[in-house]
Structures are given as structure tokens and as C-alpha cells.
Scaffold this motif. Structure first.
Motif, PDB file in Angstrom:
ATOM      1  N   ARG A 119       0.823  -1.215   0.000  1.00 23.77           N
ATOM      2  CA  ARG A 119       0.000   0.000   0.000  1.00 23.77           C
ATOM      3  C   ARG A 119       0.851   1.256   0.000  1.00 23.77           C
ATOM      4  O   ARG A 119       0.371   2.338   0.322  1.00 23.77           O
ATOM      5  CB  ARG A 119      -0.867   0.029   1.254  1.00 23.77           C
ATOM      6  CG  ARG A 119      -1.887  -1.082   1.321  1.00 23.77           C
ATOM      7  CD  ARG A 119      -2.707  -0.898   2.570  1.00 23.77           C
ATOM      8  NE  ARG A 119      -3.656  -1.977   2.754  1.00 23.77           N
ATOM      9  CZ  ARG A 119      -4.315  -2.163   3.875  1.00 23.77           C
ATOM     10  NH1 ARG A 119      -4.125  -1.348   4.889  1.00 23.77           N
ATOM     11  NH2 ARG A 119      -5.177  -3.160   3.982  1.00 23.77           N
ATOM     12  N   ASN A 122      -0.296   4.544  -1.246  1.00 25.06           N
ATOM     13  CA  ASN A 122      -1.240   5.364  -0.493  1.00 25.06           C
ATOM     14  C   ASN A 122      -0.621   6.695  -0.085  1.00 25.06           C
ATOM     15  O   ASN A 122      -1.322   7.675   0.120  1.00 25.06           O
ATOM     16  CB  ASN A 122      -1.705   4.626   0.773  1.00 25.06           C
ATOM     17  CG  ASN A 122      -2.781   3.611   0.469  1.00 25.06           C
ATOM     18  OD1 ASN A 122      -3.082   3.377  -0.695  1.00 25.06           O
ATOM     19  ND2 ASN A 122      -3.354   3.023   1.490  1.00 25.06           N
ATOM     20  N   LEU A 123       0.717   6.675   0.049  1.00 27.11           N
ATOM     21  CA  LEU A 123       1.413   7.908   0.421  1.00 27.11           C
ATOM     22  C   LEU A 123       1.125   9.007  -0.588  1.00 27.11           C
ATOM     23  O   LEU A 123       1.115  10.186  -0.251  1.00 27.11           O
ATOM     24  CB  LEU A 123       2.918   7.658   0.487  1.00 27.11           C
ATOM     25  CG  LEU A 123       3.417   6.932   1.734  1.00 27.11           C
ATOM     26  CD1 LEU A 123       4.842   6.494   1.548  1.00 27.11           C
ATOM     27  CD2 LEU A 123       3.297   7.843   2.939  1.00 27.11           C
ATOM     28  N   TYR A 126      -3.278   9.294  -0.716  1.00 29.15           N
ATOM     29  CA  TYR A 126      -3.956   9.902   0.431  1.00 29.15           C
ATOM     30  C   TYR A 126      -3.005  10.755   1.258  1.00 29.15           C
ATOM     31  O   TYR A 126      -3.281  11.059   2.410  1.00 29.15           O
ATOM     32  CB  TYR A 126      -4.545   8.818   1.330  1.00 29.15           C
ATOM     33  CG  TYR A 126      -5.453   7.848   0.632  1.00 29.15           C
ATOM     34  CD1 TYR A 126      -6.641   8.293   0.074  1.00 29.15           C
ATOM     35  CD2 TYR A 126      -5.130   6.505   0.530  1.00 29.15           C
ATOM     36  CE1 TYR A 126      -7.483   7.407  -0.580  1.00 29.15           C
ATOM     37  CE2 TYR A 126      -5.962   5.612  -0.113  1.00 29.15           C
ATOM     38  CZ  TYR A 126      -7.133   6.068  -0.661  1.00 29.15           C
ATOM     39  OH  TYR A 126      -7.969   5.194  -1.302  1.00 29.15           O
ATOM     40  N   GLY A 127      -1.836  11.080   0.706  1.00 28.00           N
ATOM     41  CA  GLY A 127      -0.805  11.760   1.493  1.00 28.00           C
ATOM     42  C   GLY A 127      -1.328  12.999   2.214  1.00 28.00           C
ATOM     43  O   GLY A 127      -2.098  13.785   1.653  1.00 28.00           O
TER      44      GLY A 127
END
Lengths: 583, 222
Positions: A119, A122-123, A126-127
Motif C-alpha cells: 500500500r 497510499n502515500l 492519500y498523502g
């Protein structure tokens, strides 16, 4: 290609038994690490020694260590470049290489530490900018990009040289040619290159400082005793430069021995870098004293627990060994080999040993920053088995750590195999011919200019000379003496063209009245007229023209038409600059 | 949430109920009962610790992907679908209230029956962070969280601060502002500025044997 360049390019042809054995060894360590990581991927981080209380361990220590090592290069070489320290030229390439490789390894250590590497993206999806982890991703990413550029830009002329080698195979020739981006060493290219390198050298310094500050903020942004400290940023930066400089010195020692670079890495380089390392060891000691004394003097509750453990508790042996081996002993050793004349012979091996100790100490210090704090939380650790409350790295962690170091050495070896470890064009002696491309009209001039290259102003001047009909004779430059009439005429004509081309930049007339500049100008301008006279005298190779060798060159000038000439062009003539290089 | 430390006898029924209800993986105690001693002269007392559901939560600040977040009702929630397992929140949390699934957690058929929901955080997964989420699915049904519901001593009160009413497992409802004021309620590590939503009433006029007495009793029984 002259003998010197052939020798410098020898690293590219490494293929002996020793080289193969070394690479095979590194690859096997790396593969073992990959196996360990595959186990970790399959079974999770339970394979490590980390548990809920001490949830960061070797991986994060390695991350901080490698990011620290990465300060080696770029920062040192950028600072030396910005301050125009001529002695830096043989060192910058190997230092910048360390930076690029260390950053790649450091960055991947964070990925290894993730519980869900699948994942990781995701940084970006959705960072959240509030999180120090995201700061790290951004700053390390920017820094890595910058460092690759900064490594690559000064490499381009050398790539051109390598691509022009007659004995190089088809694939590699194509590779080098593609990487050299059509480099022919034209004055315009030199100008662009020099400008790009200058910009990167200035830009990379704040980047390097910010990147390790941000790394320290991962810790300093928490409330934990021992991490909650306002000096963590500079403390980490100084520690990073200290370990980075040590890495450069160690790499210099090793490469010097392996590739017999004694002609380039002279004791003076070790001495200069040694002084830098020594001052940073002192600075680092100062930060250590400051950090621990301010905590230790007040002995506040949670910090007291931590300091007790560090100073005379279970971590004390490590703490004091690190303090002595990592900082104090190298400092004393460096003072010895750099100070009294009696020990000057030991400068190089002494610095090698000191920097090795500093690197080991730096790595252990990172561990001592990460682990003891986590094992001394605010609420006591209760009701968990010993293996959950005491951190002992597992074989998986040690294997991956070993693989990280192997990967570091492997990538560095491959870099040395692919690119010259010492910058060829930057270490070129004054007057040494540079031969790149097949002959073109007046290419000698261009390349001669190119060889003088870094200073585009000087190059610009020579172009104007070329336009005015002079073929340059670089051999003469840098000699003091009177100017000849004819080349001043030539320059005056050339100057008109240059002025039209360059627009408003030239109108800094205050410089024209500067006597110091005028004398420098004389020194630089002098040789430039020789070409015409040479031609007239039938001297075939302009390089044979030396002051004194050609009669006309010595005729004193009637006067210096300073008003007609742009001294600005000559503010840093190649000859003057090169004097620094030879230092 | 209010813990009346005078009533906590350290039986750890709350931990067991929580573990049972959330299928909490082994080695994790979302509500953990510490035995603490403030100084050498003072006697020790039991201190149950859940997530503090801070109003200024360091974990939420530190999370790089927004996997842990603050709900409008005050609960600090955990999204196991998004967590990348960097464990920065564990480093950030001063209360040691966060846990990590280091390996694949052992599953029970009962746990696997439910589809994952952010409101109950199971089935549990490998490589993500776990924490007390204050039983949102119970609150949705108007019931107390498992720990408060189970406590036989009635030491755990739960309620909405804006309603100013808290209720314990015995069904006793108190006015929050009154018991906090008269009982000199405190919060853990106030000085860190995390603004916890969990209050403690000091262990005065104990209604149970002190930890020392309890240990002695246990020892003689054995």
C-alpha cells in the motif's frame, strides 16, 4: 586520448578475477537479503525483533544512517564547488556517487520497514502534508532527483570522452553516446553546462540540509523522551555531514589504493578533507554535549529513566563505546596525523582508520537514538514477555541490513565500472589537449576553449577572438607579459561582435577601471593574439606557440585600449582560474 | 469516558471483555490495566488505559495517509483499509495505546464471519495498526462500550460530554461536570497538550484492597 585519460578510464574496463569475485560476493549477500525479505513479506514483521513497544529498529536506524552518509557527497562537493576550492576536482565525482547510492538504499529501507509495502502508493493517493513521513517522502524524493542531476551534469563531458574511445564496444558506445546527450564540447554547451552545474550546486545545499532536518523531525515531532528536542535538526545535519565526510575519506582511501589514483588523490586532498572532518567531529561533539547535558542537568522524570539507561544502565556499554569510537578517538587520531609534522606520513592511513571508526560510530549512534527512546516510554512496560519488551534484531533484520550494505557497495562498484571515478575534464591540466570529436572546422579552438571550459566568460572571449580571425593558442595563456598590438586589434573587433550578441549584461563599466582586473585581463588576453602571428610565421600547430618561442609575442604593447574592451569577459580568465586547480 | 480509580480493583475483566468482543489479537490489550506508583512514598494503584481519544491527537497528526482520524463525535478511528504500517502513530502516541499486527493474527470462525467494517475493525489483518476504537457499533445501538459494560465495580463511566451525563456498567448515571469537579478529575499527561477525552478520578477512599494487599492475598492463597 592521452595517457592520463586512458589511465583514468581504466576502472571502466574492470573485469578481472578480483572484480568478478567481489561482485559475486556482493550479489550473494544481496540475494540472501532478498530471501530474508521474502520471508518477511510472507509472514510479516513478526520475523523481525520489533514488537509493539520497540516498533522501530534496525531498518529505521539504517535509513537514518544512509541518509546521513548521503550528505557526503553532494554537500561537500557542492560547498567546495560554490566556494571554488580548486582541490576538490578529483574528489567530487566519488563523493557524489556515494550520495546517489546511499539515498537509493536509505529510501528503500523505509519501504522494507513498512508493514504493508503493497500500500506504499497510499502515500501519494492519500498523502497528508501534516505528517512528517510525507515530508520525508517529499524531501528525500526531491533530494534524490537533485543528486542524480548533480551527479549526472558534470559527468556529461566525460561521457563524451568515453563515447569517443576507439576501443569501446558497440552497445556501450551507444549507451555513452546517448547519455552524453550529443556532447561535442562547443562553447555554448560549456556555457549551458557550467550554468546548470552552478545552479544545482547552489540548490543542492539547502536541499541537503533540509533533508536531514526532516529526517530528524520524524523523531523530534513526537513527544517521546529523548526525541522531543529542538536541536534535533542541526544535531542530525552535523552528524550526517560528519559521517558523510568520513565516507568520502574512506572511499578515497580505498579507491586510491585499488585504482592507483595516487596522482590525483594526493596527501593534500586528505589533509584538506581531514581538517573538514576534524572540525565536524568537534562540532558533533559539541552537539552531543549540548543535547545530553541539557537533559541530564535537569533529570526530568521520563528523560531521567532514559538517561540512566544510556549513561550507566543497560545501554551504557554501547553508549560509551559509541562516544569514544565514533567521536573522541577519531578526533584524537585526526589531530595526531594532521597536527605534528612527525606524523604527517601517516595522514592517509590515519584518516582512513579515523573515518572508518566514525562511520561505525555513526551507524551505532543511529541505533542508540532510535531504540532506547522507544524502550523507555511514558507508561511503564508491564505484563509482556521479555522478547516483547527488549529489542534484539532477528536474523532477518541482520540479513537485510547486510544486504543493504552489500547493495550500497555493489551499486557503487557498478557506478565506478560505468563512469570514470575521477572527473577527467575537471582534473585536466592547463594546456592539456582535449580530444573529443573528429576534426571539424576550427574544432581545435572550440575544444581548447572547451578544455578551459568551466568559465564560459573566458570561452565567450575566445569565441569572439575566433570570429575575429584568430585561432587560439591556449598554451600561452596565463603568462604575464605585454600584449601585442595585433591581438588587441583583433579583440577590439571581436568585442564589437560580442557586445551586440550579449546585450546589456556587458555594461558594467566600473570594472574597466579596476586595475587588478586589468592586470588579470592582460594576463589572460596576452596569448590570444599569437595565432595570427603563428600563421604568418607558418607554425602549423598552434600549441607549439609559446611566449618567447614566437618572436612577435614579446613586443611590448603601445597601450591598453581598456575603454574598447570588455574586461567583464575576462573577470575570471581561464588562466587565472586554472592556477587554482593546480594548487 | 471516566475511570473512577477508587473503584478499580485491577480484576482486568474489562480487558477480557474487550478482547472477546473485538477478537483482539494476542499480546494486544486495547484496554490495559497498569499498576502504577507515582512516587516511592505513595502507594500503588491500578490505572486502566484505553485510547485517550485525544482532541489534539499526535497519532492523527503523524499519520501520513489519514488512516487514523478523528470522528466528529470525538472518537479517534482507525481505517485498516488504508494503513500502510509505517508505525509512526505508535511512535507518536505517548500512552502506548497503539498496537501492530506483526504477523498474521490468528482468526476464529466467528471473527471471519463478519465482513470488515471500520466500525469494528475485524477481521484483523497483518501489517496494520490496531487500537481501542471505543466500540462504535455498540454506541450505534445505544449501548455502553464492552469495557464499561463489563466492569463489576462500576469504575468505568461512559457518556457524551455535551450531554454532561456518564453511565457505568451498573447502570448508575452521573453528571459528568459534577463528578469531575468534586472528584478532582485529572487526565493522563496533561502537560503534553494532547487534550485527552478520558478522565480519571483519583484513587481516594478505595473500595477495594490495594494492589499490595491483593498481591499478598494472592500469595497466601497460592
Amino acid at each position: 586520448m592521452n595517457e592520463r585519460e586512458t589511465k583514468l578510464l581504466k576502472t571502466i574496463d574492470m573485469s578481472g578475477l578480483g572484480f568478478r569475485a567481489w561482485v559475486a560476493f556482493l550479489v550473494s549477500v544481496l540475494l540472501w537479503g532478498v530471501f530474508a525479505y521474502s520471508r518477511q513479506l510472507r509472514f510479516g514483521l513478526i520475523e523481525t525483533g520489533m514488537r509493539d513497544q520497540i516498533s522501530w529498529g534496525l531498518y529505521i536506524s539504517n535509513f537514518v544512517f544512509f541518509i546521513g552518509i548521503s550528505h557526503a557527497g553532494t554537500l561537500i562537493s557542492a560547498i567546495l564547488r560554490v566556494t571554488d576550492a580548486g582541490w576538490r576536482t578529483p574528489i567530487t565525482r566519488m563523493a557524489e556517487g556515494i550520495t546517489v547510492v546511499a539515498l537509493c538504499i536509505g529510501g528503500s529501507m523505509v519501504l522494507v520497514d513498512l508493514g504493508r509495502p503493497d500500500r506504499a502508493l497510499n502515500l501519494f493517493r492519500y498523502g497528508r502534508i501534516q505528517s512528517p513521513i510525507v515530508w520525508d517522502v517529499l524531501s528525500v524524493g526531491t533530494y534524490l532527483t537533485g543528486c542524480i542531476l548533480y551527479f549526472y551534469l558534470p559527468l556529461i563531458p566525460d561521457l563524451g570522452i568515453v563515447a569517443a574511445r576507439p576501443d569501446i564496444g558497440g552497445f556501450r558506445r551507444g549507451l555513452y553516446r546517448a547519455l552524453s546527450l550529443g556532447w561535442i564540447g562547443s562553447p555554448k554547451q560549456w556555457r549551458l553546462l557550467e550554468k546548470a552545474i552552478s545552479i544545482m550546486a547552489v540548490a543542492i545545499i539547502p536541499l541537503a540540509i533540509s533533508v536531514h532536518t526532516v529526517v530528524s523531525w520524524i523523531f523530534a515531532m513526537t513527544l517521546r523522551p529523548g526525541w522531543d528536542s529542538s536541536i534535533f535538526g542541526p544535531y542530525f545535519v552535523v552528524g550526517a555531514i560528519y559521517s558523510g565526510a568520513a565516507a568520502v575519506v574512506l572511499a578515497m582511501c580505498l579507491l586510491r589504493r585499488i585504482f592507483h589514483l595516487e596522482d590525483y588523490l594526493k596527501p593534500v586532498h586528505f589533509r584538506n578533507l581531514g581538517l573538514l572532518l576534524l572540525s565536524f567531529s568537534m562540532l558533533y561533539l559539541y552537539f552531543n554535549v549540548n543535547e545530553y547535558l541539557t537533559l541530564g542537568y535537569k533529570v526530568r522524570g521520563p528523560e531521567k529513566v532514559l538517561l540512566d539507561r544510556l549513561f550507566y544502565g543497560d545501554y551504557a556499554p554501547y553508549f560509551w563505546v559509541v562516544a569514544f569510537v565514533g567521536v573522541l578517538l577519531p578526533m584524537v587520531l585526526m589531530m595526531l596525523v594532521l597536527g605534528p609534522k612527525r606524523y604527517r606520513d601517516f595522514t592517509v592511513p590515519g584518516l582512513g582508520v579515523a573515518s572508518f571508526m566514525a562511520i561505525i560510530g555513526a551507524w551505532a549512534k543511529r541505533y542508540l537514538i532510535v531504540v532506547p527512546t522507544l524502550s523507555s516510554p511514558f507508561l511503564p512496560i508491564q505484563g509482556v514477555p521479555k522478547e516483547w519488551s527488549h529489542y534484539a534484531p532477528s536474523w532477518v533484520e541482520w540479513s537485510i541490513t547486510a544486504a543493504a550494505f552489500a547493495a550500497f557497495l555493489l551499486l557503487y562498484t557498478l557506478l565506478a565500472k560505468t563512469f570514470p571515478v575521477v572527473s577527467i575534464w575537471e582534473t585536466r591540466e592547463t594546456g592539456e589537449p582535449a580530444e573529443l570529436a573528429p576534426a571539424r572546422r576550427s574544432h581545435t579552438v572550440r575544444n581548447e576553449l572547451g578544455a578551459g571550459g568551466p568559465d564560459h566568460r573566458a570561452a565567450g572571449l575566445r569565441i569572439t577572438v575566433e570570429r575575429a580571425g584568430c585561432t587560439g593558442a591556449r598554451r600561452c595563456e596565463g603568462r604575464e607579459g605585454p600584449a601585442t598590438d595585433h591581438h588587441l586589434d583583433g579583440l577590439a573587433g571581436a568585442e564589437a561582435g560580442g557586445r551586440a550578441a550579449r546585450g546589456r549584461r556587458q555594461d558594467r563599466s566600473s570594472r574597466r577601471r579596476n586595475p587588478a582586473l586589468l592586470s588579470r585581463y592582460q594576463a589572460a588576453v596576452l596569448p590570444l593574439g599569437c595565432g595570427k602571428r603563428q600563421q604568418a610565421q607558418g607554425i602549423a600547430d598552434p600549441r607549439d606557440c609559446r611566449l618567447g618561442a614566437v618572436e612577435g609575442c614579446q613586443r611590448p604593447a603601445a597601450g591598453l585600449p581598456g575603454g574598447q574592451l570588455r574586461t567583464e569577459d575576462l573577470a575570471r580568465p581561464a588562466g587565472v582560474r586554472r592556477a587554482g586547480h593546480r594548487r | 469516558m471516566v475511570f473512577d480509580l477508587a473503584k478499580c480493583d485491577g480484576c482486568r475483566d474489562c480487558t477480557k471483555a474487550c478482547t472477546k468482543m473485538h477478537f483482539v489479537p494476542p499480546m494486544q490489550e486495547w484496554i490495559k490495566v497498569y499498576e502504577v506508583e507515582d512516587n516511592q512514598a505513595a502507594g500503588s494503584y491500578f490505572l486502566p488505559r484505553t485510547c485517550m481519544h485525544c482532541d489534539n491527537p499526535p497519532c492523527v497528526r503523524g499519520c501520513p495517509v489519514g488512516a487514523t482520524y478523528k470522528r466528529t463525535d470525538g472518537i479517534v478511528m482507525m481505517d485498516q483499509d488504508r494503513c500502510i504500517g509505517c508505525r509512526n502513530c505508535i511512535a507518536q502516541c505517548p500512552y502506548s495505546a497503539r498496537f501492530f499486527n506483526w504477523g498474521e493474527p490468528p482468526h476464529t470462525p466467528e471473527e471471519m464471519k463478519a465482513a470488515y467494517s471500520v466500525e469494528h475493525n475485524y477481521p484483523h489483518r497483518k501489517g496494520v495498526v490496531e487500537k481501542c476504537i471505543m466500540c462504535p457499533e455498540m454506541l450505534r445501538m445505544g449501548m455502553l462500550p464492552a469495557c464499561a459494560d463489563t466492569c463489576k465495580m462500576g469504575a468505568i463511566y461512559f457518556g457524551d460530554e455535551f450531554e454532561d451525563a456518564v453511565t457505568n456498567g451498573k447502570g448508575e448515571t452521573m453528571q459528568f461536570s459534577k463528578i469531575a469537579e468534586t472528584g478532582a478529575g485529572f487526565r493522563l499527561m496533561e502537560e503534553l497538550g494532547t487534550e485527552p477525552r478520558v478522565y480519571y478520578l483519583p484513587p481516594v477512599n478505595r473500595k477495594y484492597p490495594s494492589p499490595e494487599e491483593k498481591h499478598m492475598h494472592d500469595a497466601t492463597k497460592a
